[in-house]
Design a protein around this motif. Structure first.
Motif, PDB file in Angstrom:
ATOM      1  N   UNK A   1       0.674  -1.113   0.010  1.00 43.61           N
ATOM      2  CA  UNK A   1       0.039  -0.112  -0.200  1.00 43.61           C
ATOM      3  C   UNK A   1       0.854   1.230  -0.027  1.00 43.61           C
ATOM      4  N   UNK A   2       2.072   1.223   0.478  1.00 45.93           N
ATOM      5  CA  UNK A   2       2.901   2.287   0.613  1.00 45.93           C
ATOM      6  C   UNK A   2       2.856   3.365   1.839  1.00 45.93           C
ATOM      7  N   UNK A   3       2.092   2.397   3.040  1.00 44.08           N
ATOM      8  CA  UNK A   3       2.011   3.037   4.291  1.00 44.08           C
ATOM      9  C   UNK A   3       1.744   1.859   5.108  1.00 44.08           C
ATOM     10  N   UNK A   4       2.151   2.233   6.481  1.00 42.23           N
ATOM     11  CA  UNK A   4       1.787   1.044   7.495  1.00 42.23           C
ATOM     12  C   UNK A   4       0.386   1.153   8.304  1.00 42.23           C
ATOM     13  N   UNK A   5      -0.001   2.499   8.462  1.00 39.32           N
ATOM     14  CA  UNK A   5      -1.110   2.671   9.402  1.00 39.32           C
ATOM     15  C   UNK A   5      -1.999   3.746   8.704  1.00 39.32           C
TER      16      UNK A   5
ATOM     17  N   UNK B   1      18.631  11.240  10.912  1.00 41.50           N
ATOM     18  CA  UNK B   1      17.635  10.014  10.833  1.00 41.50           C
ATOM     19  C   UNK B   1      17.579   9.317   9.634  1.00 41.50           C
ATOM     20  N   UNK B   2      18.269   8.044   9.410  1.00 43.46           N
ATOM     21  CA  UNK B   2      18.607   7.260   8.695  1.00 43.46           C
ATOM     22  C   UNK B   2      17.661   6.281   8.333  1.00 43.46           C
ATOM     23  N   UNK B   3      17.199   6.098   7.050  1.00 44.82           N
ATOM     24  CA  UNK B   3      16.035   5.213   7.013  1.00 44.82           C
ATOM     25  C   UNK B   3      15.856   5.029   5.289  1.00 44.82           C
ATOM     26  N   UNK B   4      15.201   3.855   5.070  1.00 47.83           N
ATOM     27  CA  UNK B   4      15.071   3.364   3.716  1.00 47.83           C
ATOM     28  C   UNK B   4      13.646   3.489   3.284  1.00 47.83           C
ATOM     29  N   UNK B   5      13.520   3.918   2.007  1.00 43.61           N
ATOM     30  CA  UNK B   5      12.116   4.168   1.533  1.00 43.61           C
ATOM     31  C   UNK B   5      12.217   3.483   0.223  1.00 43.61           C
ATOM     32  N   UNK B   6      11.055   2.737  -0.076  1.00 45.36           N
ATOM     33  CA  UNK B   6      10.926   2.080  -1.298  1.00 45.36           C
ATOM     34  C   UNK B   6      10.651   3.126  -2.517  1.00 45.36           C
ATOM     35  N   UNK B   7      10.600   2.699  -3.519  1.00 52.44           N
ATOM     36  CA  UNK B   7      10.009   3.627  -4.754  1.00 52.44           C
ATOM     37  C   UNK B   7       8.579   3.540  -4.552  1.00 52.44           C
ATOM     38  N   UNK B   8       7.977   2.583  -4.165  1.00 48.38           N
ATOM     39  CA  UNK B   8       6.482   2.399  -3.998  1.00 48.38           C
ATOM     40  C   UNK B   8       6.061   3.193  -2.921  1.00 48.38           C
ATOM     41  N   UNK B   9       6.692   3.346  -1.995  1.00 46.50           N
ATOM     42  CA  UNK B   9       6.419   4.281  -0.664  1.00 46.50           C
ATOM     43  C   UNK B   9       6.376   5.821  -1.034  1.00 46.50           C
ATOM     44  N   UNK B  10       7.297   6.096  -1.959  1.00 42.21           N
ATOM     45  CA  UNK B  10       7.406   7.416  -2.550  1.00 42.21           C
ATOM     46  C   UNK B  10       6.542   7.780  -3.308  1.00 42.21           C
ATOM     47  N   UNK B  11       6.202   6.954  -4.294  1.00 44.57           N
ATOM     48  CA  UNK B  11       5.102   7.150  -5.312  1.00 44.57           C
ATOM     49  C   UNK B  11       3.796   7.369  -4.510  1.00 44.57           C
ATOM     50  N   UNK B  12       3.502   6.570  -3.653  1.00 46.26           N
ATOM     51  CA  UNK B  12       2.264   6.741  -2.825  1.00 46.26           C
ATOM     52  C   UNK B  12       2.244   8.093  -2.097  1.00 46.26           C
TER      53      UNK B  12
ATOM     54  N   UNK C   1      16.880   5.393 -19.032  1.00 43.99           N
ATOM     55  CA  UNK C   1      16.050   4.275 -19.350  1.00 43.99           C
ATOM     56  C   UNK C   1      16.224   2.851 -18.992  1.00 43.99           C
ATOM     57  N   UNK C   2      17.782   2.686 -18.846  1.00 42.15           N
ATOM     58  CA  UNK C   2      18.229   1.597 -18.533  1.00 42.15           C
ATOM     59  C   UNK C   2      18.556   1.049 -17.289  1.00 42.15           C
ATOM     60  N   UNK C   3      18.289   2.044 -16.297  1.00 40.77           N
ATOM     61  CA  UNK C   3      18.189   1.841 -14.809  1.00 40.77           C
ATOM     62  C   UNK C   3      17.284   2.780 -14.198  1.00 40.77           C
ATOM     63  N   UNK C   4      16.734   2.341 -12.927  1.00 38.96           N
ATOM     64  CA  UNK C   4      15.916   2.819 -12.008  1.00 38.96           C
ATOM     65  C   UNK C   4      15.892   2.647 -10.698  1.00 38.96           C
ATOM     66  N   UNK C   5      15.796   3.387  -9.723  1.00 36.24           N
ATOM     67  CA  UNK C   5      15.946   3.122  -8.224  1.00 36.24           C
ATOM     68  C   UNK C   5      14.539   2.355  -7.788  1.00 36.24           C
ATOM     69  N   UNK C   6      14.677   1.351  -6.870  1.00 39.60           N
ATOM     70  CA  UNK C   6      13.630   0.789  -6.155  1.00 39.60           C
ATOM     71  C   UNK C   6      13.397   0.826  -4.765  1.00 39.60           C
ATOM     72  N   UNK C   7      15.043   1.163  -4.137  1.00 42.61           N
ATOM     73  CA  UNK C   7      14.903   1.655  -2.684  1.00 42.61           C
ATOM     74  C   UNK C   7      16.155   2.508  -2.507  1.00 42.61           C
ATOM     75  N   UNK C   8      15.672   3.397  -1.527  1.00 44.74           N
ATOM     76  CA  UNK C   8      17.150   4.209  -1.292  1.00 44.74           C
ATOM     77  C   UNK C   8      17.243   4.642   0.133  1.00 44.74           C
ATOM     78  N   UNK C   9      18.460   4.732   0.452  1.00 41.55           N
ATOM     79  CA  UNK C   9      18.800   5.087   1.959  1.00 41.55           C
ATOM     80  C   UNK C   9      18.760   6.574   2.053  1.00 41.55           C
ATOM     81  N   UNK C  10      18.066   7.224   3.024  1.00 45.08           N
ATOM     82  CA  UNK C  10      17.904   8.603   3.282  1.00 45.08           C
ATOM     83  C   UNK C  10      18.521   9.028   4.562  1.00 45.08           C
TER      84      UNK C  10
END
Length: 142
Positions: free
Chosen positions: A40-44, A70-81, A121-130
């Motif tokens: 869903x791109x969110x937990x609660x 504050x270090x965290x990972x976020x998925x592309x789907x979470x960012x999109x939502x 177009x040959x590469x895209x990110x799916x997860x990022x450390x922020x």
């Protein structure tokens, strides 16, 4: 992440009952949706304290370090939502001595510029450390 999410859900449920004095009806509307669907791109999912007809989406992130960042990972789907929903909030949690502490929240537009971009177009990110400066987090839950 389940224990962390449950901590935030429980805190939100207590907050809703205290602010609105609506008791168990509002309490039951705070749902830990990532237990059944992690896409869903969110937990609660929770009612807004401003209007019970509105709702908020919480994506809960944990960092074990409580210094300047504050270090965290976020998925592309979470960012999109997050980009599509102005009612989406990142909730920052720090784990200290096997206990969770909510350090604050922020909206997507605060950290959107920290995310990578697709330059080919040959590469895209799916997860990022922020690595987010702690001062950008607003105190408590929205």
């Amino acid at each position: 992440g389940d224990h962390r999410d449950l901590h935030v859900r429980s805190r939100r449920q207590r907050q809703m009952c205290i602010r609105d004095r609506l008791g168990t009806e509002v309490y039951k509307k705070v749902r830990h949706v990532s237990l059944t669907d992690d896409s869903l791109g969110y937990d609660i999912y929770t009612p807004s304290c401003i209007s019970l007809d509105d709702f908020l989406l919480y994506e809960v992130k944990t960092s074990s370090y409580s210094g300047k960042f504050f270090n965290f990972y976020i998925s592309r789907n979470e960012a999109k939502i997050a980009a599509k929903n102005t009612n989406w909030f990142l909730i920052g949690v720090i784990k200290k001595s096997n206990k969770f502490e909510i350090v604050g929240h922020l909206k997507f537009d605060v950290f959107e510029s920290f995310l990578p971009t697709d330059n080919s177009e040959n590469a895209s990110w799916e997860s990022a450390k922020v690595k987010l400066p702690m001062h950008l987090l607003r105190k408590n839950l929205p």
